[in-house]
Design an enzyme around this catalytic site. Structure first.
Site, PDB file in Angstrom:
ATOM      1  N   ARG A 172       0.800  -1.225   0.000  1.00  0.00           N
ATOM      2  CA  ARG A 172       0.000   0.000   0.000  1.00  0.00           C
ATOM      3  C   ARG A 172       0.833   1.276   0.000  1.00  0.00           C
ATOM      4  O   ARG A 172       0.466   2.269  -0.617  1.00  0.00           O
ATOM      5  CB  ARG A 172      -0.861  -0.039   1.256  1.00  0.00           C
ATOM      6  CG  ARG A 172      -2.142   0.641   1.109  1.00  0.00           C
ATOM      7  CD  ARG A 172      -3.001   0.339   2.287  1.00  0.00           C
ATOM      8  NE  ARG A 172      -3.920  -0.744   2.010  1.00  0.00           N
ATOM      9  CZ  ARG A 172      -4.827  -1.158   2.888  1.00  0.00           C
ATOM     10  NH1 ARG A 172      -4.896  -0.613   4.071  1.00  0.00           N
ATOM     11  NH2 ARG A 172      -5.651  -2.116   2.571  1.00  0.00           N
ATOM     12  N   HIS A 218      -5.526   6.515   6.738  1.00  0.00           N
ATOM     13  CA  HIS A 218      -6.353   5.315   6.904  1.00  0.00           C
ATOM     14  C   HIS A 218      -6.077   4.545   8.191  1.00  0.00           C
ATOM     15  O   HIS A 218      -6.997   4.150   8.887  1.00  0.00           O
ATOM     16  CB  HIS A 218      -6.092   4.416   5.701  1.00  0.00           C
ATOM     17  CG  HIS A 218      -6.912   3.168   5.650  1.00  0.00           C
ATOM     18  ND1 HIS A 218      -8.287   3.185   5.621  1.00  0.00           N
ATOM     19  CD2 HIS A 218      -6.550   1.845   5.591  1.00  0.00           C
ATOM     20  CE1 HIS A 218      -8.745   1.947   5.560  1.00  0.00           C
ATOM     21  NE2 HIS A 218      -7.710   1.115   5.563  1.00  0.00           N
ATOM     22  N   ARG A 253       1.498  -1.648   7.297  1.00  0.00           N
ATOM     23  CA  ARG A 253       0.589  -2.780   7.523  1.00  0.00           C
ATOM     24  C   ARG A 253       0.189  -3.444   6.207  1.00  0.00           C
ATOM     25  O   ARG A 253      -0.163  -2.783   5.233  1.00  0.00           O
ATOM     26  CB  ARG A 253      -0.676  -2.288   8.226  1.00  0.00           C
ATOM     27  CG  ARG A 253      -1.744  -3.338   8.383  1.00  0.00           C
ATOM     28  CD  ARG A 253      -2.941  -2.774   9.110  1.00  0.00           C
ATOM     29  NE  ARG A 253      -3.625  -1.793   8.326  1.00  0.00           N
ATOM     30  CZ  ARG A 253      -4.757  -2.031   7.659  1.00  0.00           C
ATOM     31  NH1 ARG A 253      -5.305  -3.231   7.668  1.00  0.00           N
ATOM     32  NH2 ARG A 253      -5.342  -1.064   6.993  1.00  0.00           N
TER      33      ARG A 253
HETATM   34  P1  FAD Z   1     -12.520   0.527  16.370  1.00  0.00           P
HETATM   35  O1  FAD Z   1     -13.286  -0.449  15.598  1.00  0.00           O
HETATM   36  O2  FAD Z   1     -12.200   1.811  15.713  1.00  0.00           O
HETATM   37  O3  FAD Z   1     -13.338   0.851  17.697  1.00  0.00           O
HETATM   38  C1  FAD Z   1     -12.972   1.930  18.511  1.00  0.00           C
HETATM   39  C2  FAD Z   1     -13.974   2.064  19.625  1.00  0.00           C
HETATM   40  O4  FAD Z   1     -13.439   2.904  20.625  1.00  0.00           O
HETATM   41  C3  FAD Z   1     -15.311   2.689  19.237  1.00  0.00           C
HETATM   42  O5  FAD Z   1     -16.330   1.984  19.875  1.00  0.00           O
HETATM   43  C4  FAD Z   1     -15.232   4.098  19.819  1.00  0.00           C
HETATM   44  O6  FAD Z   1     -16.479   4.653  20.177  1.00  0.00           O
HETATM   45  C5  FAD Z   1     -14.418   3.831  21.046  1.00  0.00           C
HETATM   46  N1  FAD Z   1     -13.710   4.990  21.598  1.00  0.00           N
HETATM   47  C6  FAD Z   1     -12.724   5.727  21.049  1.00  0.00           C
HETATM   48  N2  FAD Z   1     -12.320   6.669  21.914  1.00  0.00           N
HETATM   49  C7  FAD Z   1     -13.063   6.523  23.034  1.00  0.00           C
HETATM   50  C8  FAD Z   1     -13.134   7.208  24.280  1.00  0.00           C
HETATM   51  N3  FAD Z   1     -12.340   8.241  24.576  1.00  0.00           N
HETATM   52  N4  FAD Z   1     -14.044   6.804  25.181  1.00  0.00           N
HETATM   53  C9  FAD Z   1     -14.885   5.765  24.919  1.00  0.00           C
HETATM   54  N5  FAD Z   1     -14.848   5.077  23.761  1.00  0.00           N
HETATM   55  C10 FAD Z   1     -13.950   5.456  22.831  1.00  0.00           C
HETATM   56  N6  FAD Z   1      -8.844  -3.550   8.360  1.00  0.00           N
HETATM   57  C11 FAD Z   1      -8.802  -4.803   7.879  1.00  0.00           C
HETATM   58  O7  FAD Z   1      -8.121  -5.655   8.443  1.00  0.00           O
HETATM   59  N7  FAD Z   1      -9.553  -5.144   6.793  1.00  0.00           N
HETATM   60  C12 FAD Z   1     -10.326  -4.247   6.130  1.00  0.00           C
HETATM   61  O8  FAD Z   1     -11.000  -4.593   5.168  1.00  0.00           O
HETATM   62  C13 FAD Z   1     -10.351  -2.909   6.597  1.00  0.00           C
HETATM   63  N8  FAD Z   1     -11.071  -1.964   5.950  1.00  0.00           N
HETATM   64  C14 FAD Z   1     -11.158  -0.718   6.488  1.00  0.00           C
HETATM   65  C15 FAD Z   1     -11.974   0.222   5.876  1.00  0.00           C
HETATM   66  C16 FAD Z   1     -12.142   1.468   6.434  1.00  0.00           C
HETATM   67  C17 FAD Z   1     -13.005   2.505   5.768  1.00  0.00           C
HETATM   68  C18 FAD Z   1     -11.485   1.785   7.658  1.00  0.00           C
HETATM   69  C19 FAD Z   1     -11.678   3.123   8.299  1.00  0.00           C
HETATM   70  C20 FAD Z   1     -10.651   0.860   8.254  1.00  0.00           C
HETATM   71  C21 FAD Z   1     -10.474  -0.397   7.673  1.00  0.00           C
HETATM   72  N9  FAD Z   1      -9.642  -1.344   8.262  1.00  0.00           N
HETATM   73  C22 FAD Z   1      -9.601  -2.612   7.744  1.00  0.00           C
HETATM   74  C23 FAD Z   1      -8.986  -1.079   9.538  1.00  0.00           C
HETATM   75  C24 FAD Z   1      -9.808  -1.729  10.649  1.00  0.00           C
HETATM   76  O9  FAD Z   1     -11.177  -1.585  10.369  1.00  0.00           O
HETATM   77  C25 FAD Z   1      -9.512  -1.120  12.000  1.00  0.00           C
HETATM   78  O10 FAD Z   1      -8.135  -1.044  12.207  1.00  0.00           O
HETATM   79  C26 FAD Z   1     -10.110  -1.982  13.107  1.00  0.00           C
HETATM   80  O11 FAD Z   1     -11.462  -2.194  12.850  1.00  0.00           O
HETATM   81  C27 FAD Z   1      -9.919  -1.302  14.444  1.00  0.00           C
HETATM   82  O12 FAD Z   1     -10.656  -2.001  15.400  1.00  0.00           O
HETATM   83  P2  FAD Z   1     -10.559  -1.551  16.921  1.00  0.00           P
HETATM   84  O13 FAD Z   1     -11.410  -2.484  17.681  1.00  0.00           O
HETATM   85  O14 FAD Z   1      -9.150  -1.411  17.291  1.00  0.00           O
HETATM   86  O15 FAD Z   1     -11.165  -0.074  16.941  1.00  0.00           O
HETATM   87  C1  SIN Z   2      -9.674  -2.274   1.928  1.00  0.00           C
HETATM   88  O1  SIN Z   2     -10.706  -2.907   1.814  1.00  0.00           O
HETATM   89  O2  SIN Z   2      -9.001  -1.836   0.983  1.00  0.00           O
HETATM   90  C2  SIN Z   2      -9.173  -1.981   3.296  1.00  0.00           C
HETATM   91  C3  SIN Z   2      -8.370  -3.108   3.743  1.00  0.00           C
HETATM   92  C4  SIN Z   2      -7.531  -2.718   4.905  1.00  0.00           C
HETATM   93  O3  SIN Z   2      -7.456  -1.555   5.290  1.00  0.00           O
HETATM   94  O4  SIN Z   2      -6.891  -3.616   5.431  1.00  0.00           O
END
Ligand code: FAD
Ligand code: SIN
Length: 540
Positions: free
Chosen positions: A284, A345, A380
């Site tokens: 990427r 991202h 990543r």
């Molecule tokens: P998140 O899912 O971001 O959850 C964070 C949580 O913390 C939320 O509930 C929020 O409300 C809470 N929070 C934050 N701050 C506070 C606070 N101060 N107090 C209370 N609550 C708080 N990764 C892949 O592996 N495959 C993919 O296909 C992929 N596609 C993606 C597409 C997009 C558009 C995006 C944005 C990301 C993508 N990613 C992908 C990355 C991946 O989705 C994220 O890295 C992953 O979901 C993060 O999960 P998490 O549980 O760490 O945090």
């Molecule tokens: C995507 O679907 O291109 C996002 C995948 C990722 O962020 O890992």
């Protein structure tokens, strides 16, 4: 005010937080805080899917090699081995909890359609069409709701961690102060173990694929509490977001390139082969830099992604969400190329943890995008973050269960939140301007291509902003915008400090002044609050 008490506090309800919480609820009571509605998390936006060795043609060695190659020399190989090998069990657990990944037509029970993405040498991405994250959130949300020991408090923003002996030799974390957005009261949430799972910090940049919740709160809170943070210079830019003023950097999944989509200039020329032998499926960082370089070279506002040569029915079936969303902006991706640009991202750095999710502060764990386990190194690999979050959520549960087995210590007393002489915020414009300024300067000076001069300029401005925000913070009653602004400026500073320290280009960190690798810098960029010297313009 009575504190909220439970055995476990989980700050964040994305994949990492919820998976941990569901498991922890089998051994104790769990409070999950989400700062907005419970389904608003980066996880919900994931499109491509979750990478895991699944087919018989694939192997752990191959997934490990691909991850190490993408990480450009900086991955922790033990982390890579552990997390890659933990993939299939984590995926099986997601399935057991109700996640419906897309199956192969007429396939057997265990046969799922496997997507391909940049940097992967095999098809290994399990997905739910192009709405993988929504499906995972639905399944985990329902599983969490069915657990009597687990409660989710929506619209509760964690402000600061409750740290015993903050300045002393044996600090420990016992929960957090949290703002209830409905009542505006700040309350103590006390717990025997706290999991930070607050996701990423895309909002630190002007253009990002991330939803508004992504302001790096976990990193900022852990940093204030004294935990080491690492590798913040490696902010990943996704190469392809829809270029349209109303699309809010809507992501066009890398899986399209996995299905043959080609990046083109406005005259139709394909250009990726000039940058990497794997062309559109290069890692990427390479693809994002190539697009940036073509846009700058030709003065373009965007480049184009073309999948119109593939059968329209396949594109519509495989990418129904992306197809519909593009159509709503007037672009039919089955018949013509669509305009795309890169956007911020994914935060590869974060709170340093071991491979059980433990931070250096006892009773404080971190998992998911907030954590830095060593899996991603300098860049990543696509779809490795849902993998990391799921595997580490599970592993952290194992560690916490062991460490609390014979631990019966009662939490110490913490003072009530003291609002001091703070007044209600009148001047919203100060918050919105500072917010905008941070995001703009990060985009302009700390983006895909950097230089020492740009970084120094960003650093100076951030110091001034930090000083203003700091005084504003203590003079005004808390609200979530102010909490996020304070965290955002901290994250911006950490990104810039790490970027300034690295005198080479590697993975996602590219600086014109040191365009090559220099193995003298082949180490993580570690940063701790106590090691940072206050600058004349800023309080520590
Ligand atoms: P998140 O899912 O971001 O959850 C964070 C949580 O913390 C939320 O509930 C929020 O409300 C809470 N929070 C934050 N701050 C506070 C606070 N101060 N107090 C209370 N609550 C708080 N990764 C892949 O592996 N495959 C993919 O296909 C992929 N596609 C993606 C597409 C997009 C558009 C995006 C944005 C990301 C993508 N990613 C992908 C990355 C991946 O989705 C994220 O890295 C992953 O979901 C993060 O999960 P998490 O549980 O760490 O945090
Ligand atoms: C995507 O679907 O291109 C996002 C995948 C990722 O962020 O890992």
């Amino acid at each position: 005010m009575e504190p909220i008490s439970s055995d476990f506090l989980v700050i964040g309800g994305g994949i990492a937080g919820l998976l941990f919480a569901i498991k922890a609820s089998t051994i104790g009571t769990v409070t999950v805080l989400t700062k907005a509605a419970s389904d608003e998390a980066n996880t919900a936006y994931a499109q491509g899917g979750i990478a895991s060795v699944w087919s018989v043609d694939d192997s752990f060695e191959s997934h490990v090699d691909d991850t190490l190659r993408a990480g450009d020399g900086l991955c922790n190989s033990l982390a890579v081995e552990t997390i890659v090998r933990g993939g299939p069990d984590a995926v099986r657990e997601l399935i057991a909890l109700g996640t419906r990944f897309t199956r192969i037509d007429a396939g057997g029970e265990d046969e799922y359609d496997l997507g391909r993405e940049g940097g992967h040498s095999h098809r290994r991405v399990l997905h739910a069409q192009d709405l993988t994250g929504r499906e995972i959130m639905r399944a985990l949300g329902e599983a969490a709701a069915a657990r009597p020991n687990l409660r989710v408090l929506e619209n509760h923003v964690a402000v600061n961690l409750l740290i015993e002996n903050h300045a002393g030799s044996n600090p420990a974390c016992w929960g957090a102060y949290a703002l209830n957005k409905a009542t505006m009261a700040v309350r103590k949430v006390v717990a025997r173990a706290t999991m930070l799972a607050t996701g990423g910090a895309g909002k630190v940049y002007l253009y990002t694929t991330n939803p508004d919740i992504a302001s790096g709160d976990g990193v900022a809170m852990a940093y204030r509490a004294g935990a080491p943070i690492a590798n913040m210079e490696f902010y990943q830019f996704h190469p392809t977001c829809l270029y349209h003023p109303a699309a809010k950097s809507f992501l066009i999944s890398e899986a399209l390139r996995g299905e043959g989509a080609i990046l083109r200039l406005p005259d139709g020329t394909a250009f990726m082969k000039r940058y990497h032998p794997d062309a559109e499926l290069a890692p990427r960082d390479v693809v994002a830099r190539a697009i940036d370089s073509e846009m700058k070279r030709l003065g373009l506002d965007c480049v184009y992604l073309d999948i119109s040569h593939q059968p329209a029915s396949h594109v519509r079936e495989r990418f129904p969400n992306i197809y519909k969303r593009c159509l709503s902006f007037g672009y039919d991706l089955t018949s013509a190329p669509i305009p795309v640009v890169p956007a911020a991202h994914y935060m590869c750095g974060g709170v340093v943890t071991d491979l059980c999710g433990r931070t250096t502060i006892p009773r404080l764990y971190a998992a998911g995008e907030t954590a830095m386990t060593g899996l991603h190194g300098a860049n990543r690999l696509a779809s490795n973050s849902l993998l990391e979050a799921a595997v580490m959520g599970r592993r952290a549960y194992g560690a916490v269960r062991e460490s609390l087995r014979n631990d019966f210590r009662a939490p110490p007393e913490f003072p009530e939140w003291d609002p001091g002489s703070a007044a209600r915020t009148e001047q919203r414009v100060l918050i919105t301007h500072s917010w905008d300024e941070i995001r703009r300067l990060m985009w302009n000076y700390v983006g895909i291509v950097r230089s020492e001069r740009r970084l120094e300029r960003a650093f100076r401005r951030i110091q001034l902003l930090k000083e203003e925000i700091h005084s504003y913070y203590w003079d005004h009653l808390l609200d979530s915008d102010l909490i996020e602004l304070r965290n955002l400026v901290t994250v911006a500073e950490l990104v810039v400090r790490c970027a300034m320290a690295r005198k080479e280009s590697r993975g996602l960190h590219y600086t014109m002044d040191h365009p090559e690798h220099d193995d003298e810098w082949l180490r993580d960029s570690l940063i701790r609050r106590e090691d940072v010297q206050p600058t004349p313009a800023s309080p520590a």
